[in-house]
Design a protein around this motif. Structure first.
Motif, PDB file in Angstrom:
ATOM      1  N   GLY A   1      14.221 -20.380  27.789  1.00 26.99           N
ATOM      2  CA  GLY A   1      12.859 -19.860  27.758  1.00 26.99           C
ATOM      3  C   GLY A   1      12.522 -19.299  26.399  1.00 26.99           C
ATOM      4  O   GLY A   1      11.420 -19.513  25.870  1.00 26.99           O
TER       5      GLY A   1
ATOM      6  N   VAL B   1       9.585 -23.247  32.964  1.00 30.47           N
ATOM      7  CA  VAL B   1      10.508 -23.200  34.099  1.00 30.47           C
ATOM      8  C   VAL B   1      11.214 -24.536  34.241  1.00 30.47           C
ATOM      9  O   VAL B   1      12.450 -24.614  34.317  1.00 30.47           O
ATOM     10  CB  VAL B   1       9.763 -22.846  35.407  1.00 30.47           C
TER      11      VAL B   1
ATOM     12  N   THR C   1       9.528 -20.588  23.741  1.00 30.73           N
ATOM     13  CA  THR C   1       8.576 -19.670  23.112  1.00 30.73           C
ATOM     14  C   THR C   1       8.692 -19.723  21.595  1.00 30.73           C
ATOM     15  O   THR C   1       7.684 -19.814  20.879  1.00 30.73           O
ATOM     16  CB  THR C   1       8.815 -18.235  23.605  1.00 30.73           C
TER      17      THR C   1
ATOM     18  N   ILE D   1       9.755 -15.211  30.264  1.00 27.88           N
ATOM     19  CA  ILE D   1       9.521 -14.413  31.469  1.00 27.88           C
ATOM     20  C   ILE D   1       9.682 -15.220  32.752  1.00 27.88           C
ATOM     21  O   ILE D   1      10.504 -14.894  33.622  1.00 27.88           O
ATOM     22  CB  ILE D   1       8.106 -13.783  31.434  1.00 27.88           C
ATOM     23  N   ILE D   2       8.892 -16.277  32.900  1.00 28.74           N
ATOM     24  CA  ILE D   2       8.821 -17.014  34.160  1.00 28.74           C
ATOM     25  C   ILE D   2      10.155 -17.666  34.545  1.00 28.74           C
ATOM     26  O   ILE D   2      10.553 -17.610  35.717  1.00 28.74           O
ATOM     27  CB  ILE D   2       7.701 -18.072  34.108  1.00 28.74           C
TER      28      ILE D   2
ATOM     29  N   PHE E   1       1.873 -22.341  32.531  1.00 31.85           N
ATOM     30  CA  PHE E   1       2.741 -21.180  32.711  1.00 31.85           C
ATOM     31  C   PHE E   1       4.084 -21.578  33.334  1.00 31.85           C
ATOM     32  O   PHE E   1       5.088 -20.893  33.156  1.00 31.85           O
ATOM     33  CB  PHE E   1       2.061 -20.131  33.589  1.00 31.85           C
ATOM     34  N   PHE E   2       4.117 -22.709  34.054  1.00 32.93           N
ATOM     35  CA  PHE E   2       5.347 -23.154  34.718  1.00 32.93           C
ATOM     36  C   PHE E   2       6.087 -24.212  33.900  1.00 32.93           C
ATOM     37  O   PHE E   2       7.178 -24.631  34.282  1.00 32.93           O
ATOM     38  CB  PHE E   2       5.008 -23.703  36.110  1.00 32.93           C
ATOM     39  N   HIS E   3       5.481 -24.644  32.815  1.00 36.82           N
ATOM     40  CA  HIS E   3       6.114 -25.605  31.910  1.00 36.82           C
ATOM     41  C   HIS E   3       7.509 -25.154  31.480  1.00 36.82           C
ATOM     42  O   HIS E   3       8.480 -25.931  31.569  1.00 36.82           O
ATOM     43  CB  HIS E   3       5.176 -25.795  30.715  1.00 36.82           C
TER      44      HIS E   3
ATOM     45  N   VAL F   1       3.753 -17.634  25.994  1.00 40.49           N
ATOM     46  CA  VAL F   1       3.768 -16.339  26.687  1.00 40.49           C
ATOM     47  C   VAL F   1       4.755 -16.336  27.837  1.00 40.49           C
ATOM     48  O   VAL F   1       5.494 -15.362  28.053  1.00 40.49           O
ATOM     49  CB  VAL F   1       2.350 -15.987  27.193  1.00 40.49           C
ATOM     50  N   SER F   2       4.791 -17.418  28.593  1.00 43.46           N
ATOM     51  CA  SER F   2       5.616 -17.438  29.813  1.00 43.46           C
ATOM     52  C   SER F   2       7.066 -17.809  29.563  1.00 43.46           C
ATOM     53  O   SER F   2       7.923 -17.576  30.422  1.00 43.46           O
ATOM     54  CB  SER F   2       5.016 -18.423  30.825  1.00 43.46           C
TER      55      SER F   2
ATOM     56  N   ALA G   1      -0.063 -20.503  26.730  1.00 47.28           N
ATOM     57  CA  ALA G   1       0.522 -20.156  28.032  1.00 47.28           C
ATOM     58  C   ALA G   1       2.019 -20.418  28.043  1.00 47.28           C
ATOM     59  O   ALA G   1       2.797 -19.630  28.593  1.00 47.28           O
ATOM     60  CB  ALA G   1      -0.168 -20.955  29.143  1.00 47.28           C
ATOM     61  N   VAL G   2       2.438 -21.515  27.416  1.00 50.27           N
ATOM     62  CA  VAL G   2       3.869 -21.835  27.331  1.00 50.27           C
ATOM     63  C   VAL G   2       4.598 -20.763  26.528  1.00 50.27           C
ATOM     64  O   VAL G   2       5.672 -20.281  26.926  1.00 50.27           O
ATOM     65  CB  VAL G   2       4.081 -23.222  26.685  1.00 50.27           C
TER      66      VAL G   2
END
Length: 409
Positions: free
Chosen positions: A342, A123, A346, A73-74, A119-121, A69-70, A66-67
């Motif tokens: 970000g 950010v 990734t 983007i996030i 997913f917010f990690h 992928v996001s 999840a980290v």
């Protein structure tokens, strides 16, 4: 690399805000503690939820996925919001996720409670690097980012043994509540002591994505993947190496893993000074220094006393490497620091995953002692991406200008 200094998207005080840096460090510690701490209690999780250990491992692997992928983007989606509100939102999501994890009796719910915060990690971590660098003067930027990396290392080093100790002494629920408690402290500290940081000049998504048109950005991404693969590909099998090659007891292995972690924290602090004063020299020499350690690991790994010193130096280099990889990507896109951070998160996660896979092949095909060959292979690939990037950007002639990119972090 671009030599222009990006403008900070929020008003800054002329006096460095060191308290803010420490709060960000603790916040990153809370998030990494949540991510990595469960490694120490995976067997207990498997028993508690009546699943296999490989199934229980999904709460680690899906979090990392999840980290990855996001990451690119996030952070961009939240780039226009007040930084303080974003940090409070992310910490709040982690608190809720940890509370649900502590009290749920359903493994699927546990997975969901882990993956959603993941997913917010990027950010929070992206903001932490960016805001830390912008909260101090240009000459202190690398040191501020290095302090935030201490939170990363502490989360990885302390989270595993502390959660295991708590779960063993009390219960799995209290171990999960420990994660929630740490993020709650970070939330309260942010609420009380972090100033509002509204965005005055928001970068458009097009401007942020435009950095991907540069070949230098892609070379930097590749360099981070290879360097992280070199470090964590071998480190992933350190316990197995110490068991089968060095013939350490399990108690000694635990001590050596702790030594590596402490050395990693020391490396973070050293990296801040190195990147502030000698950024290019540090980046250029790093792959060769780590390769030398891997050669020593291969030749002296069966001797217990030399191995302890090798682990100490290796841990320091590991801490320095984390700072180098973040610096390398962000300096390739100083006008879009959050998007670049970000990309860093990734790339780092991909490097860890790919590195562990490739190094595992060397173990399966030859033996554990030869895991270092995988690390050296990744180091060779990193050199093949670092030096062309330097050549393309004229870094060797503009070292002073490159240091200005620290401000953008």
């Amino acid at each position: 690399m671009p030599t222009a200094i990006s403008r900070r998207p929020w008003p800054m005080k002329t006096k460095p805000n060191h308290l803010l840096v420490y709060i960000l460090t603790f916040g990153v510690f809370g998030i990494l503690n949540t991510e990595m701490g469960v490694i120490g209690i995976l067997p207990l999780i498997a028993d508690h939820y009546h699943v296999s250990i490989s199934t229980a491992g999904l709460i680690v692997s899906l979090f990392a996925l999840a980290v990855a992928v996001s990451g690119p983007i996030i952070p961009s989606l939240f780039s226009g919001m007040d930084r303080k509100k974003v940090m409070l939102l992310v910490l709040g999501i982690f608190i809720v996720g940890n509370l649900v994890s502590a009290f749920t009796s359903n493994f699927t719910v546990l997975l969901i409670a882990r993956v959603i915060p993941a997913f917010f990690h990027p950010v929070y971590c992206s903001l932490a690097f960016t805001v830390a660098a912008a909260s101090v003067g240009k000459e202190e930027a690398s040191k501020a980012v290095a302090k935030v990396f201490v939170g990363v290392s502490a989360g990885m080093v302390l989270g595993v043994p502390v959660s295991s100790l708590i779960a063993t002494a009390t219960s799995l629920t209290y171990a999960m509540l420990f994660f929630a408690a740490v993020t709650t402290v970070a939330f309260v500290a942010t609420l009380l002591f972090v100033p509002s940081m509204p965005v005055t000049e928001r970068l458009s998504y097009g401007t942020q994505l435009r950095v991907l048109r540069r070949s230098m950005t892609w070379l930097s991404i590749a360099a981070v993947i290879f360097m992280n693969g070199a470090v964590f590909g071998v480190y992933s099998y350190l316990a197995e190496f110490l068991k089968t090659v060095t013939n350490y007891s399990w108690n000694t292995i635990s001590l050596m893993l702790f030594l590596y972690g402490v050395a990693n924290i020391v490396g973070n602090m050293i990296a801040g000074k190195l990147l502030a004063n000698h950024p290019l020299r540090t980046v250029q020499s790093y792959p060769f220094a780590l390769a030398a350690i891997y050669i020593l690991l291969f030749t002296l790994g069966q001797f217990s006393v030399p191995m302890a010193f090798i682990i100490l130096i290796w841990g320091i280099l590991g801490g320095i490497g984390g700072n180098i990889t973040q610096y390398w990507i962000v300096s390739s896109a100083p006008e879009a620091p959050e998007f670049a951070n970000g990309l860093f998160l990734t790339s780092a996660n991909l490097g860890t995953t790919i590195g562990a896979g490739v190094c595992g092949l060397f173990i399966a095909g030859i033996s554990t002692q030869y895991v270092v060959l995988g690390g050296i292979l990744f180091l060779i690939l990193s050199v093949a991406t670092i030096f062309p990037t330097i050549s393309m950007s004229g870094r060797l002639k503009n070292a002073g200008r490159l240091e200005d990119a620290n401000v953008a972090r």
